[in-house]
Enzyme design. Structure first.
Site, PDB file in Angstrom:
ATOM      1  N   LEU A 143     -21.500 -18.862  34.676  1.00 26.24           N
ATOM      2  CA  LEU A 143     -20.220 -18.586  33.998  1.00 26.24           C
ATOM      3  C   LEU A 143     -20.043 -19.380  32.695  1.00 26.24           C
ATOM      4  O   LEU A 143     -18.914 -19.589  32.255  1.00 26.24           O
ATOM      5  CB  LEU A 143     -19.022 -18.814  34.944  1.00 26.24           C
ATOM      6  CG  LEU A 143     -19.011 -17.951  36.213  1.00 26.24           C
ATOM      7  CD1 LEU A 143     -17.780 -18.257  37.056  1.00 26.24           C
ATOM      8  CD2 LEU A 143     -19.055 -16.453  35.868  1.00 26.24           C
ATOM      9  N   ALA A 173     -29.453 -16.116  30.177  1.00 25.99           N
ATOM     10  CA  ALA A 173     -30.096 -16.794  29.048  1.00 25.99           C
ATOM     11  C   ALA A 173     -29.039 -17.454  28.176  1.00 25.99           C
ATOM     12  O   ALA A 173     -27.861 -17.111  28.250  1.00 25.99           O
ATOM     13  CB  ALA A 173     -30.880 -15.795  28.205  1.00 25.99           C
ATOM     14  N   TYR A 215     -35.113 -19.586  20.001  1.00 33.72           N
ATOM     15  CA  TYR A 215     -34.764 -18.474  20.895  1.00 33.72           C
ATOM     16  C   TYR A 215     -35.913 -17.464  20.980  1.00 33.72           C
ATOM     17  O   TYR A 215     -36.312 -17.040  22.066  1.00 33.72           O
ATOM     18  CB  TYR A 215     -33.496 -17.791  20.373  1.00 33.72           C
ATOM     19  CG  TYR A 215     -33.111 -16.534  21.102  1.00 33.72           C
ATOM     20  CD1 TYR A 215     -32.439 -16.597  22.315  1.00 33.72           C
ATOM     21  CD2 TYR A 215     -33.404 -15.272  20.586  1.00 33.72           C
ATOM     22  CE1 TYR A 215     -32.077 -15.441  22.994  1.00 33.72           C
ATOM     23  CE2 TYR A 215     -33.046 -14.115  21.251  1.00 33.72           C
ATOM     24  CZ  TYR A 215     -32.383 -14.197  22.452  1.00 33.72           C
ATOM     25  OH  TYR A 215     -32.031 -13.061  23.120  1.00 33.72           O
ATOM     26  N   LYS A 269     -38.194 -16.410  24.224  1.00 33.98           N
ATOM     27  CA  LYS A 269     -38.330 -15.045  24.757  1.00 33.98           C
ATOM     28  C   LYS A 269     -39.799 -14.634  24.807  1.00 33.98           C
ATOM     29  O   LYS A 269     -40.256 -14.005  25.759  1.00 33.98           O
ATOM     30  CB  LYS A 269     -37.518 -14.061  23.904  1.00 33.98           C
ATOM     31  CG  LYS A 269     -36.020 -14.168  24.124  1.00 33.98           C
ATOM     32  CD  LYS A 269     -35.652 -13.717  25.526  1.00 33.98           C
ATOM     33  CE  LYS A 269     -34.216 -13.966  25.886  1.00 33.98           C
ATOM     34  NZ  LYS A 269     -33.887 -13.606  27.270  1.00 33.98           N
ATOM     35  N   GLY A 312     -31.745 -16.390   6.958  1.00 35.95           N
ATOM     36  CA  GLY A 312     -32.630 -15.903   8.021  1.00 35.95           C
ATOM     37  C   GLY A 312     -32.331 -14.486   8.471  1.00 35.95           C
ATOM     38  O   GLY A 312     -33.001 -13.965   9.354  1.00 35.95           O
TER      39      GLY A 312
HETATM   40  C1  UD1 Z   1     -29.715  -9.586  16.656  1.00 30.79           C
HETATM   41  C2  UD1 Z   1     -29.465 -10.385  17.898  1.00 30.79           C
HETATM   42  C3  UD1 Z   1     -30.299 -11.608  17.936  1.00 30.79           C
HETATM   43  C4  UD1 Z   1     -31.759 -11.273  17.692  1.00 30.79           C
HETATM   44  C5  UD1 Z   1     -31.924 -10.423  16.452  1.00 30.79           C
HETATM   45  C6  UD1 Z   1     -33.354  -9.943  16.364  1.00 30.79           C
HETATM   46  C7  UD1 Z   1     -27.151  -9.890  18.522  1.00 30.79           C
HETATM   47  C8  UD1 Z   1     -25.757 -10.410  18.602  1.00 30.79           C
HETATM   48  N1  UD1 Z   1     -28.060 -10.722  17.969  1.00 30.79           N
HETATM   49  O1  UD1 Z   1     -29.280 -10.343  15.553  1.00 30.79           O
HETATM   50  O2  UD1 Z   1     -30.165 -12.221  19.197  1.00 30.79           O
HETATM   51  O3  UD1 Z   1     -32.480 -12.442  17.474  1.00 30.79           O
HETATM   52  O4  UD1 Z   1     -31.089  -9.300  16.542  1.00 30.79           O
HETATM   53  O5  UD1 Z   1     -33.577  -9.177  15.244  1.00 30.79           O
HETATM   54  O6  UD1 Z   1     -27.466  -8.805  18.968  1.00 30.79           O
HETATM   55  N2  UD1 Z   1     -22.892  -9.161  10.120  1.00 30.79           N
HETATM   56  C9  UD1 Z   1     -21.870  -9.012   9.199  1.00 30.79           C
HETATM   57  N3  UD1 Z   1     -20.618  -9.460   9.546  1.00 30.79           N
HETATM   58  C10 UD1 Z   1     -20.344 -10.059  10.735  1.00 30.79           C
HETATM   59  C11 UD1 Z   1     -21.407 -10.214  11.670  1.00 30.79           C
HETATM   60  C12 UD1 Z   1     -22.670  -9.754  11.325  1.00 30.79           C
HETATM   61  O7  UD1 Z   1     -22.073  -8.503   8.098  1.00 30.79           O
HETATM   62  O8  UD1 Z   1     -19.202 -10.435  10.986  1.00 30.79           O
HETATM   63  C13 UD1 Z   1     -24.218  -8.645   9.771  1.00 30.79           C
HETATM   64  C14 UD1 Z   1     -25.316  -9.689   9.944  1.00 30.79           C
HETATM   65  O9  UD1 Z   1     -25.426 -10.471   8.776  1.00 30.79           O
HETATM   66  C15 UD1 Z   1     -26.523  -8.811  10.212  1.00 30.79           C
HETATM   67  C16 UD1 Z   1     -25.938  -7.595  10.952  1.00 30.79           C
HETATM   68  O10 UD1 Z   1     -24.536  -7.620  10.683  1.00 30.79           O
HETATM   69  O11 UD1 Z   1     -27.104  -8.378   9.015  1.00 30.79           O
HETATM   70  C17 UD1 Z   1     -26.166  -7.663  12.449  1.00 30.79           C
HETATM   71  O12 UD1 Z   1     -25.767  -8.945  12.899  1.00 30.79           O
HETATM   72  P1  UD1 Z   1     -25.730  -9.360  14.450  1.00 30.79           P
HETATM   73  O13 UD1 Z   1     -24.927  -8.409  15.222  1.00 30.79           O
HETATM   74  O14 UD1 Z   1     -25.374 -10.799  14.496  1.00 30.79           O
HETATM   75  O15 UD1 Z   1     -27.223  -9.151  14.971  1.00 30.79           O
HETATM   76  P2  UD1 Z   1     -28.643  -9.565  14.348  1.00 30.79           P
HETATM   77  O16 UD1 Z   1     -28.513 -10.540  13.249  1.00 30.79           O
HETATM   78  O17 UD1 Z   1     -29.367  -8.304  14.088  1.00 30.79           O
END
Ligand code: UD1
Length: 314
Positions: free
Chosen positions: A38, A81, A147, A151, A276
């Site tokens: 939790l 995880a 991370y 994995k 990144g």
């Molecule tokens: C996801 C995974 C991560 C994994 C990665 C592998 C999630 C939450 N994270 O990260 O565990 O390591 O894929 O490729 O699924 N963004 C915005 N505004 C916001 C939030 C995000 O513009 O408020 C953008 C981010 O900069 C990114 C995209 O949306 O370009 C997706 O972001 P996010 O949902 O955090 O996932 P990933 O970064 O793809």
């Protein structure tokens, strides 16, 4: 011949993906045991399951508890995880203790208990930012965070347990999973949960970079069906599969769709791209199609609308 799941243990079963899996397993008539500490999981995620789930609050590194809970289990779904990439960067030892040692504990307990199969949650993070698209399972690992290393290591251990001990294992590399119960409260939460949360509150979103980056968003119900298939399909053992849709959407378009659903017109707050951040990510899902019979069934817009409804009700 496929075998159905009789008694499942779901680690992280009170979490976002784990709890949907619990509901589906119960719906199939399986006996379901959950272990969840939790930390990020929530008991209310198991409301639908109610008394039909045998819930245990505990850590996957509690060897005695794990061994006790594995008794009579045929399939383990290992979803527990530390899922935050930034947290793994800040606290590599803590996240490794859960994601690496914890995974090894789960595999070893399953071996000792004589379980038939373990399905492990892996991540598209193992591919890193290799620009080659779509991502295929035979591409080299390129982990860019603790991370991702954790994995990847889990996958190596799973492969070894399959080879050395005859414990069947299958790894699912989730792409960007979304759906009800995803927690929007951290700045590192999934973008869809954050956007929907903002939209229901009538607040503009932050978009990092120009918003033209793309992602392969897969609905949680499809991830659940991939897990169920990975538990039973003969050809899944010893392998890793991408679980996505093979389709992409830009973050700009995503916000447009969310804004349309919510009937709002708010201009996003554009900020510098995240450090990144990868530009494009999309899964090749031929292997999952072939060996699991997996086919994503929920169309993006439908999944988004269902998720929006859920956030509105919260
Ligand atoms: C996801 C995974 C991560 C994994 C990665 C592998 C999630 C939450 N994270 O990260 O565990 O390591 O894929 O490729 O699924 N963004 C915005 N505004 C916001 C939030 C995000 O513009 O408020 C953008 C981010 O900069 C990114 C995209 O949306 O370009 C997706 O972001 P996010 O949902 O955090 O996932 P990933 O970064 O793809």
């Amino acid at each position: 011949m496929t075998k159905s799941v009789q008694h499942a243990l779901v680690t992280g079963g009170a979490g976002f993906i784990g709890s949907h899996l619990v509901d589906a397993l119960i719906g199939q008539g399986a006996r379901v045991t959950v272990i969840d500490n939790l930390t990020t999981g929530k008991k209310e995620n198991l409301q639908d399951a109610g008394s039909r789930v045998d819930f245990h609050e505990g850590d996957i590194r509690d060897r005695d508890l794990l061994q006790r809970l594995m008794t009579g289990v045929d399939v383990v779904f290992h979803q527990a995880a530390v899922v935050s990439v930034p947290l793994s960067v800040e606290q590599p030892l803590f996240s490794a203790a859960v994601n690496e040692t914890g995974t090894l504990e789960v595999l070893e307990a399953a071996r000792q208990a004589g379980c038939r199969r373990v399905v492990l949650a892996s991540s598209s993070a193992v591919y890193g930012d290799d620009p080659e698209l779509p991502k295929r399972e035979n591409m080299p690992f390129c982990p860019l965070s603790p991370y991702a290393v954790q994995k990847m290591t889990g996958e190596y251990y799973a492969g070894l347990y399959n080879q050395l001990y005859g414990l069947e294992t299958a790894c699912l590399r989730y792409f960007n999973v979304f759906g009800p119960r995803q927690d929007p409260s951290s700045p590192y939460s999934g973008v869809i949960s954050i956007f929907l949360d903002r939209a229901t509150a009538g607040r503009a979103p932050v978009i990092y970079g120009d918003g033209e980056q793309t992602r392969d968003f897969v609905y949680v119900q499809d991830v659940v069906s991939a897990n169920l298939r990975a538990a039973t399909e003969k050809g899944a053992a010893g392998k890793a599969f991408n679980i996505g849709t093979g389709k992409t959407i830009t973050i700009n378009r995503l916000w447009q769709q969310v804004a349309e659903l919510a009937g709002i017109d708010l201009v996003p707050d554009y900020r510098d791209a995240r450090q990144g951040d990868i530009l494009h990510s999309v899964a090749a899902i031929d292997a999952a199609r072939q060996d699991l019979g997996f086919e994503p069934e929920v169309r993006f817009q439908g999944g988004l609308a269902q998720t929006y409804d859920w956030y509105q009700r919260q």
